[in-house]
Design an enzyme around this catalytic site. Structure first.
Site, PDB file in Angstrom:
ATOM      1  N   HIS A 118      39.820  40.295  51.761  1.00 20.70           N
ATOM      2  CA  HIS A 118      40.620  39.116  51.443  1.00 20.70           C
ATOM      3  C   HIS A 118      39.748  37.917  51.058  1.00 20.70           C
ATOM      4  O   HIS A 118      40.199  37.006  50.380  1.00 20.70           O
ATOM      5  CB  HIS A 118      41.629  38.824  52.558  1.00 20.70           C
ATOM      6  N   ARG A 129      52.109  37.007  48.320  1.00 21.49           N
ATOM      7  CA  ARG A 129      51.780  37.599  49.629  1.00 21.49           C
ATOM      8  C   ARG A 129      52.423  36.716  50.703  1.00 21.49           C
ATOM      9  O   ARG A 129      51.781  35.845  51.275  1.00 21.49           O
ATOM     10  CB  ARG A 129      50.261  37.637  49.827  1.00 21.49           C
ATOM     11  N   ARG A 166      56.713  39.746  47.976  1.00 20.83           N
ATOM     12  CA  ARG A 166      56.561  40.892  48.876  1.00 20.83           C
ATOM     13  C   ARG A 166      56.983  40.458  50.271  1.00 20.83           C
ATOM     14  O   ARG A 166      56.519  39.420  50.763  1.00 20.83           O
ATOM     15  CB  ARG A 166      55.106  41.351  48.891  1.00 20.83           C
ATOM     16  N   CYS A 180      49.377  45.246  41.168  1.00 28.20           N
ATOM     17  CA  CYS A 180      49.103  43.917  41.726  1.00 28.20           C
ATOM     18  C   CYS A 180      47.871  43.912  42.630  1.00 28.20           C
ATOM     19  O   CYS A 180      47.572  42.905  43.254  1.00 28.20           O
ATOM     20  CB  CYS A 180      50.313  43.360  42.463  1.00 28.20           C
TER      21      CYS A 180
HETATM   22  C1  PEP Z   1      47.025  45.988  47.697  1.00 25.77           C
HETATM   23  O1  PEP Z   1      46.925  46.640  48.732  1.00 25.77           O
HETATM   24  O2  PEP Z   1      46.523  46.355  46.617  1.00 25.77           O
HETATM   25  C2  PEP Z   1      47.747  44.708  47.675  1.00 25.77           C
HETATM   26  C3  PEP Z   1      48.011  44.113  46.539  1.00 25.77           C
HETATM   27  O3  PEP Z   1      48.096  44.124  48.857  1.00 25.77           O
HETATM   28  P1  PEP Z   1      47.052  43.460  49.881  1.00 25.77           P
HETATM   29  O4  PEP Z   1      45.746  43.312  49.154  1.00 25.77           O
HETATM   30  O5  PEP Z   1      47.617  42.166  50.305  1.00 25.77           O
HETATM   31  O6  PEP Z   1      47.006  44.484  50.963  1.00 25.77           O
HETATM   32 MG    MG Z   2      48.195  46.233  50.430  1.00 20.81          MG
END
Ligand code: PEP
Ligand code: MG
Length: 561
Positions: free
Chosen positions: A188, A290, A326, A486
């Protein structure tokens, strides 16, 4: 050429070029093994209390300038530092004669163990406590506090890794670039750097050995760092930047391939502030909001009214442009204090995402109600999707709930291989799907996305991941329902061509990446993209896949990466 001159490589996670002095984020200090024992516990206690006070004041000063996301985290730390119980626990350790920093460290460890045994919100505070410990120990040793120092001049930041909260507080005016020796491409932190538009490289071995203040040049597209660059090297990077800017300046508007095949270009957002920033840019909407970022670092769930206000703000910002929200994706690396289902051996494989919503239907229903209210208030173009769907039954369960409340469009994330392999079944229940390639990569390769050392397995060019995406798109084509991307893969301009060739209909990414992807698509026609997809899938590994696609692409692509 100086002794310092060298080239380091890592994984580029946010494109762009930067040159500036290196500022190293100090690692947390440890109590020295040869520390003198405490002989005057009362004097040491006063010193510790003064130091804790200084730490609390420092955190509050940072909080005053932080954004809505970082502010509560910093304030929670200040509260911990001011907790009289903690000072008392340190006193107890000092009275045994331990050295002053050892006493602080042991008292905090005891406190952490107690918090962890309480679970829930208290367990979540352990990170704040450890941060307070590290700052206190550093001050007692006369060392600079660990963590990101206040940047007074434009600099390039280097660290082992940065916490998402630290990254979120960086200003693009003073932070020219980010280089980490650890960290993964889908962590992240990397996602936030791209969101901020700061050039960034992860997994750059050797960067922490470069002396503080040394000039470094980095290219976040290709993952290259030049330490103490010559004037010619700086010039060549600037030339590259100019060529990139020129190539990027050419396009605008909707995404299409050269032969007119549409691929929607959308932004990933996490907050209402992101929404305003992205809405002002040339994007076709939001492909991933998100929403859990509204829930993290809180000890109670936001009310329906609070959520309605945020969703209304986001929908208003985008007018009739599409906004895909989401629903709450909590658990694993995004734990929620108020929806903790207890400790798990493998949280990434546990009750996270939709599995948590299935237990805490109250949280999901409140969120859907708020989304409905916001949609009604704005008449926006709202699409709602669920995270971590694995089966047709889960998709049907979610779709029924969303439709029952009256929301217009329901979809699922495909980020679990089972859902990709059975995408026809899953898509038969809903209106659309979006590929979460970050988790899809993690689960396809059985490699923890937080684990930088596994970045080869997590490479988004892994042919197995491309195969899985192919199966997901196949289900989309057979049901006639759109499948987008995404995850971070969607923002890689070269891979975007492969994804278009595999059949995705939209790509969602940090808004700062949209221009490069738009330009890449406009340079190639759909049959070319399909040939690239076939060649990448026929490759033996990620590096070969990337190289063969690059060799088939327009030469301008080299300037876009
Ligand atoms: C993913 O898993 O690719 C996604 C877009 O969600 P996150 O990165 O928030 O898990
Ligand atoms: Mg994900």
């Amino acid at each position: 050429m100086s002794d310092l001159h060298s080239t380091l490589t890592g994984i580029g996670v946010s494109a762009g070029v930067a040159v500036g002095p290196l500022v190293i984020v100090n690692p947390p200090p440890t109590p020295p093994a040869d520390e003198a024992p405490t002989t005057d516990a009362a004097a040491a206690s006063t010193q510790v209390r003064d130091t804790l006070k200084a730490v609390a004041d420092g955190l509050l000063a940072k909080a005053a300038n932080a954004d809505a996301h970082a502010k509560p985290i910093l304030e929670a730390g200040a509260m911990m530092a001011g907790d009289p119980g903690l000072a008392g626990a340190i006193d107890t350790q000092l009275q045994t004669g331990k050295g002053i920093t050892r006493a602080v460290s042991d008292a905090v460890d005891e406190y952490c163990a107690m918090f962890e045994s309480l679970g829930g919100y208290m367990a979540e505070r352990v990170t704040d406590l450890r941060d307070v410990r590290d700052r206190t120990v550093a001050r007692l040793l006369g060392k600079p506090e660990p963590g990101v120092p206040t940047l007074t001049a434009p600099s390039v930041l280097a660290a082992i890794d940065l916490a998402p909260a630290e990254t979120a507080t960086l200003s693009t005016e003073t932070c020219l670039g980010i280089i980490t020796s650890a960290g993964g491409p889908t962590s992240h932190t990397a996602i936030l750097a791209a969101q901020l538009g700061i050039p960034a490289i992860v997994q750059a071995a050797g960067i922490l050995d470069v002396p503080f203040g040394t000039s470094v040049a980095l290219d976040g597209g290709v993952g290259e760092i030049i330490v103490d660059p010559s004037d010619e090297e700086k010039q060549s990077l600037q030339d590259r930047k100019a060529r990139r800017e020129k190539a990027l300046a050419a396009g605008s508007g909707k995404g299409t391939t050269k032969d007119g095949h549409p691929i929607q270009l959308l932004a990933n957002i996490g907050t209402a502030a992101d929404a305003h920033k992205a809405a002002a840019m040339d994007v076709e909407g939001v492909g991933l909001f998100r929403s859990e970022f509204l829930f993290l670092d809180r000890d109670t769930a936001p009310t329906v009214d609070e959520q309605t206000a945020t969703y209304t703000e986001v929908l208003e910002a985008f007018g009739d442009r599409k906004v895909v929200v989401r629903t709450l994706d909590a658990g694993a690396d995004k734990p929620l204090a108020f929806a903790d289902l207890g400790e798990e051996e493998n949280p990434a494989l546990g009750r996270r995402g939709i599995r948590l919503s299935a237990v805490r239907t109250d949280l999901l229903d409140d969120q859907l109600q708020a989304l409905y209210n916001a949609w009604k208030a704005t008449n926006g173009n709202l699409w709602v999707m669920a995270p971590m769907i694995a089966t047709r039954q889960e998709a049907a369960w979610f779709a029924e709930r969303v439709r029952a409340i009256g929301l217009p469009k329901v979809g699922v994330m495909i980020e679990v291989p089972a859902a990709a392999l059975r995408s026809f079944d899953v898509l038969s229940e809903v209106d659309f799907a979006s590929l979460g390639t970050n988790d899809l990569g993690q689960y396809t390769m059985a490699a923890d996305r937080m684990q930088g050392e596994l970045s080869v397995l997590l490479d988004r060019w892994q042919p197995a991941l491309l195969d899985i995406i192919y199966y997901a798109c196949d289900g989309g084509a057979k049901t006639g329902h759109p499948v987008g991307v995404c995850g971070e893969a969607g923002g890689d301009p070269l891979l975007a061509l492969v994804l278009a060739g595999l059949g995705v209909s939209s790509l969602s990414m940090a808004a700062s990446k949209v221009r490069a992807v738009r330009t890449a698509l406009a340079l190639h026609d759909l049959p070319q993209c399909q040939q690239m997809a076939a060649a990448a899938r026929a490759s033996v590994g990620p590096q070969e896949a990337r190289e063969v696609v690059l060799s088939m692409a327009d030469p301008i692509m080299r300037d876009l990466l």
